[in-house]
Design a protein around this motif. Structure first.
Motif, PDB file in Angstrom:
ATOM      1  N   VAL A 183      11.623   0.925  -4.094  1.00  0.00           N
ATOM      2  CA  VAL A 183      11.042   2.113  -3.463  1.00  0.00           C
ATOM      3  C   VAL A 183       9.551   1.900  -3.196  1.00  0.00           C
ATOM      4  O   VAL A 183       9.026   2.356  -2.175  1.00  0.00           O
ATOM      5  N   LEU A 184       8.879   1.198  -4.087  1.00  0.00           N
ATOM      6  CA  LEU A 184       7.453   0.930  -3.875  1.00  0.00           C
ATOM      7  C   LEU A 184       7.244   0.028  -2.662  1.00  0.00           C
ATOM      8  O   LEU A 184       6.232   0.149  -1.958  1.00  0.00           O
ATOM      9  N   ALA A 185       8.191  -0.867  -2.394  1.00  0.00           N
ATOM     10  CA  ALA A 185       8.100  -1.695  -1.187  1.00  0.00           C
ATOM     11  C   ALA A 185       8.214  -0.843   0.072  1.00  0.00           C
ATOM     12  O   ALA A 185       7.505  -1.074   1.066  1.00  0.00           O
ATOM     13  N   LEU A 186       9.097   0.159   0.045  1.00  0.00           N
ATOM     14  CA  LEU A 186       9.204   1.073   1.190  1.00  0.00           C
ATOM     15  C   LEU A 186       7.931   1.908   1.331  1.00  0.00           C
ATOM     16  O   LEU A 186       7.480   2.182   2.450  1.00  0.00           O
ATOM     17  N   ALA A 187       7.355   2.312   0.195  1.00  0.00           N
ATOM     18  CA  ALA A 187       6.081   3.038   0.254  1.00  0.00           C
ATOM     19  C   ALA A 187       4.989   2.147   0.833  1.00  0.00           C
ATOM     20  O   ALA A 187       4.131   2.613   1.595  1.00  0.00           O
ATOM     21  N   GLY A 188       5.009   0.853   0.475  1.00  0.00           N
ATOM     22  CA  GLY A 188       4.049  -0.082   1.039  1.00  0.00           C
ATOM     23  C   GLY A 188       4.210  -0.227   2.541  1.00  0.00           C
ATOM     24  O   GLY A 188       3.224  -0.349   3.282  1.00  0.00           O
ATOM     25  N   THR A 213      -1.553   0.763  -1.700  1.00  0.00           N
ATOM     26  CA  THR A 213      -0.391   0.366  -2.500  1.00  0.00           C
ATOM     27  C   THR A 213      -0.790   0.136  -3.951  1.00  0.00           C
ATOM     28  O   THR A 213      -0.029   0.466  -4.876  1.00  0.00           O
ATOM     29  N   GLY A 214      -1.980  -0.414  -4.164  1.00  0.00           N
ATOM     30  CA  GLY A 214      -2.472  -0.592  -5.522  1.00  0.00           C
ATOM     31  C   GLY A 214      -2.650   0.742  -6.234  1.00  0.00           C
ATOM     32  O   GLY A 214      -2.330   0.865  -7.425  1.00  0.00           O
ATOM     33  N   LEU A 215      -3.144   1.735  -5.520  1.00  0.00           N
ATOM     34  CA  LEU A 215      -3.285   3.066  -6.113  1.00  0.00           C
ATOM     35  C   LEU A 215      -1.923   3.669  -6.450  1.00  0.00           C
ATOM     36  O   LEU A 215      -1.756   4.316  -7.492  1.00  0.00           O
ATOM     37  N   LEU A 216      -0.944   3.466  -5.576  1.00  0.00           N
ATOM     38  CA  LEU A 216       0.408   3.949  -5.851  1.00  0.00           C
ATOM     39  C   LEU A 216       0.998   3.255  -7.077  1.00  0.00           C
ATOM     40  O   LEU A 216       1.664   3.887  -7.906  1.00  0.00           O
ATOM     41  N   TRP A 217       0.741   1.960  -7.187  1.00  0.00           N
ATOM     42  CA  TRP A 217       1.246   1.198  -8.331  1.00  0.00           C
ATOM     43  C   TRP A 217       0.589   1.685  -9.629  1.00  0.00           C
ATOM     44  O   TRP A 217       1.266   1.873 -10.641  1.00  0.00           O
ATOM     45  N   LEU A 218      -0.716   1.919  -9.592  1.00  0.00           N
ATOM     46  CA  LEU A 218      -1.415   2.432 -10.767  1.00  0.00           C
ATOM     47  C   LEU A 218      -0.931   3.825 -11.127  1.00  0.00           C
ATOM     48  O   LEU A 218      -0.681   4.140 -12.301  1.00  0.00           O
TER      49      LEU A 218
END
Length: 343
Positions: A183-188, A213-218
Motif C-alpha cells: 500500500v505504501l508503494a501505491l501511496a508513493g 514518501t519518507g514522511l508517510l513512512w515515518l
C-alpha cells in the motif's frame, strides 16, 4: 490548388494503456528485472541459505554438549547478510516507485511539454492522469505483493530454527512481512504524480516525492502501534517488565494505580532503583504491547489508513491538474472512469 494539411495521429486515445506501456517500457523492464533479482534472492534465502544456516546452528548447539567442534560459521553469516540486504531492498520499493512517478511518469512530460501533444490527440487531461495512475498501479501492486509473500515465506522457514533469525516484531522484518509495503508503494505512486504536477520539473518532483514518501513512512511507524488496542502485562518489581511483542509503553505502577514511564529502572535489584521505588511508592511494572496475534490486525488497519491517504493524494493530484489545465472537475466520478482510462 488547395494544400492538404495532415492530421496528427490519434493512436493514444483508443489504446492509451498500450501507449503508456510503450512509452515507459524501459522503466517496466528495469522494474521487472528488480523483482526477478530480488525474488531470486528471497527464494535462495527460503531454500538453500535457510537449510545451510539451520544445519550450522545445529552443529553450533551440539558444540555446547560435545566440547570443541567445528560448525559452518560462513553459512550463518551469509544467511544473516543476504536477509538484511533483501529486506532493505524490499522496503525501498515505495521510494523507488515514488521517485520514478515524480521524475519520469509525470514530471518529465510536463517539463518537456510532451503532455500537450497527448492532450491534443483525443486524450483529455483527466483521462491522461487516470491512466497514468491506473496502469502502473497494476504491476506495482503485483510486483510488491509477490516480494512481500516471498519474504514472509522465507522468514517463516527460519523462524525458531536459526539463532540469528529476526523476531516477528523486529524493526524492518515487522513491515517487510506484511501488507504495508504494498500500500505504501501505491501511496508513493500517487505522491510522485502529485509532486510532478505541482512542480512541473522532473528533478524537483523526484526530491519532493521521496520526501513525502519518507514522511508517510515515518508517520506509519509512529501511528501503527496505536491503531489497535494493546495488551497490558503487570508484573512485580522483583520479576521486572514482562511480555514479549511489539512494545508500546512500559513503566512503573504506584500503590495508587498511577503510571510512571521513562523511569530508567528495569532492574530493581540495585540500591539506586530500590531508593527510587520507595520514593515513588512503586509496587510493580506495567507493559503495554502487541502480541503476535495482533500482527495482521495491525497490518490490515494500517494498510486501510494508508489507502485512505493514497485516495487523498490522488484527489489532490486531480485538483492540481484542474488548476493547471483550467478544465472542469477532474476527479473521476467512479472506479469505472479509471478503468475506462486504462482500456
Amino acid at each position: 490548388m488547395t494544400a492538404t494539411v495532415p492530421t496528427a495521429p490519434t493512436a493514444p486515445a483508443p489504446h492509451l494503456a498500450r501507449w503508456l506501456i510503450r512509452l515507459h517500457q524501459p522503466a517496466l523492464l528495469v522494474g521487472t528485472a528488480f523483482v526477478v533479482v530480488l525474488g531470486a534472492a528471497l527464494l535462495w534465502l527460503w531454500g538453500p541459505l535457510t537449510h545451510g544456516s539451520v544445519t550450522a546452528w545445529r552443529q553450533y548447539e551440539a558444540c555446547a554438549t560435545t566440547g570443541p567442534c567445528h560448525y559452518n560459521q560462513y553459512a550463518i553469516l551469509l544467511h544473516k547478510d543476504v536477509y538484511q540486504y533483501a529486506t532493505f531492498a524490499l522496503l525501498a520499493v515505495p521510494f523507488l516507485v515514488a521517485a520514478w512517478a515524480g521524475a519520469s511518469l509525470v514530471g518529465r512530460e510536463l517539463e518537456q511539454g510532451t503532455v500537450r501533444l497527448a492532450w491534443t490527440q483525443g486524450v483529455s487531461p483527466r483521462r491522461w492522469l487516470a491512466a497514468k495512475l491506473a496502469v502502473p498501479a497494476v504491476p506495482v501492486t503485483l510486483g510488491t505483493g509477490l516480494l512481500v509473500l516471498l519474504h514472509h515465506l522465507m522468514w517463516s522457514a527460519g523462524d525458531g530454527r536459526i539463532g540469528t533469525a529476526k523476531d516477528w516484531y523486529s524493526g524492518e522484518t515487522f513491515y517487510a512481512n506484511g501488507t504495508v509495503p504494498v500500500v505504501l508503494a501505491l501511496a508513493g505512486l500517487a505522491a510522485g504524480a502529485l509532486l510532478g504536477l505541482l512542480t512541473g520539473r522532473s528533478l524537483a518532483a523526484l526530491g519532493g516525492a521521496l520526501g513525502l514518501t519518507g514522511l508517510l513512512w515515518l508517520g506509519t511507524q509512529l501511528a501503527m502501534p496505536h491503531l489497535w488496542p494493546t495488551v497490558t502485562r503487570v508484573s512485580s518489581l522483583h520479576d521486572g517488565p514482562t511480555g514479549s511483542g511489539l512494545g508500546v509503553e512500559r513503566g512503573l505502577l504506584t500503590a495508587s494505580g498511577a503510571r510512571i514511564g521513562d523511569h530508567g529502572c528495569d532492574d530493581g535489584g540495585t540500591p539506586k532503583c530500590r531508593a527510587l521505588f520507595d520514593r515513588l511508592d512503586a509496587v510493580g511494572y506495567y507493559h503495554d504491547y502487541h502480541p503476535e496475534s495482533h500482527y495482521w490486525p495491525l497490518q490490515i488497519t494500517t494498510s486501510a489508513v494508508l489507502l485512505g491517504v493514497t485516495a487523498l493524494l490522488t484527489v489532490a493530484a486531480f485538483r492540481v491538474l484542474r488548476r493547471r489545465t483550467g478544465g472542469p472537475a477532474a476527479v473521476p466520478a467512479s472506479a469505472a472512469a479509471v478503468e475506462e482510462a486504462a482500456v
